[in-house]
Design a protein around this motif. Structure first.
Motif, PDB file in Angstrom:
ATOM      1  N   PHE A  90       3.164   7.491   1.067  1.00  0.00           N
ATOM      2  CA  PHE A  90       2.312   6.457   0.466  1.00  0.00           C
ATOM      3  C   PHE A  90       1.133   7.000  -0.334  1.00  0.00           C
ATOM      4  O   PHE A  90       0.362   6.232  -0.892  1.00  0.00           O
TER       5      PHE A  90
ATOM      6  N   SER B   1      -4.413   6.736   0.040  1.00  0.00           N
ATOM      7  CA  SER B   1      -4.341   5.564  -0.826  1.00  0.00           C
ATOM      8  C   SER B   1      -4.666   4.337   0.021  1.00  0.00           C
ATOM      9  O   SER B   1      -4.727   4.407   1.247  1.00  0.00           O
ATOM     10  N   TRP B   2      -4.847   3.203  -0.601  1.00  0.00           N
ATOM     11  CA  TRP B   2      -5.188   1.993   0.159  1.00  0.00           C
ATOM     12  C   TRP B   2      -4.064   1.626   1.113  1.00  0.00           C
ATOM     13  O   TRP B   2      -4.305   1.151   2.214  1.00  0.00           O
ATOM     14  N   LEU B   3      -2.798   1.885   0.704  1.00  0.00           N
ATOM     15  CA  LEU B   3      -1.670   1.556   1.564  1.00  0.00           C
ATOM     16  C   LEU B   3      -1.603   2.469   2.783  1.00  0.00           C
ATOM     17  O   LEU B   3      -1.386   2.005   3.903  1.00  0.00           O
ATOM     18  N   SER B   4      -1.835   3.760   2.580  1.00  0.00           N
ATOM     19  CA  SER B   4      -1.814   4.676   3.727  1.00  0.00           C
ATOM     20  C   SER B   4      -2.982   4.396   4.674  1.00  0.00           C
ATOM     21  O   SER B   4      -2.828   4.498   5.893  1.00  0.00           O
TER      22      SER B   4
ATOM     23  N   ILE C  86      -4.255   1.449   5.251  1.00  0.00           N
ATOM     24  CA  ILE C  86      -3.847   0.264   6.002  1.00  0.00           C
ATOM     25  C   ILE C  86      -2.887   0.659   7.128  1.00  0.00           C
ATOM     26  O   ILE C  86      -3.006   0.172   8.256  1.00  0.00           O
ATOM     27  N   ILE C  87      -1.947   1.530   6.833  1.00  0.00           N
ATOM     28  CA  ILE C  87      -0.990   1.975   7.853  1.00  0.00           C
ATOM     29  C   ILE C  87      -1.712   2.708   8.974  1.00  0.00           C
ATOM     30  O   ILE C  87      -1.462   2.449  10.161  1.00  0.00           O
TER      31      ILE C  87
END
Length: 66
Positions: free
Chosen positions: A34, A38-41, A43-44
């Motif tokens: 991801f 990053s913003w997605l990682s 969040i995870i």
């Protein structure tokens, strides 16, 4: 609530495997898939961390089942 317990446990196990890869091979699988923070990682990482905190309640539920 059992499905939530199972989902949280699965995510925490995936997080533990990721930390194993970081410790042994210096490979952060979440960052590889991801992107590095990053913003997605993020969040995870946050979801897995919250699941770990939630599973602290498992100690009380296991102890109370006697």
């Amino acid at each position: 609530m059992k499905w939530f317990d199972n989902t949280a446990l699965t995510l925490v196990i995936i997080g533990a495997v990721n930390w194993l890869l970081v410790g042994i091979f210096r490979l952060d699988l979440v960052a590889v898939i991801f992107g590095n923070l990053s913003w997605l990682s993020r969040i995870i990482y946050t979801i897995i961390g919250l699941c770990g905190l939630y599973l602290i309640s498992l100690y009380g539920r296991i102890g109370g089942s006697d």
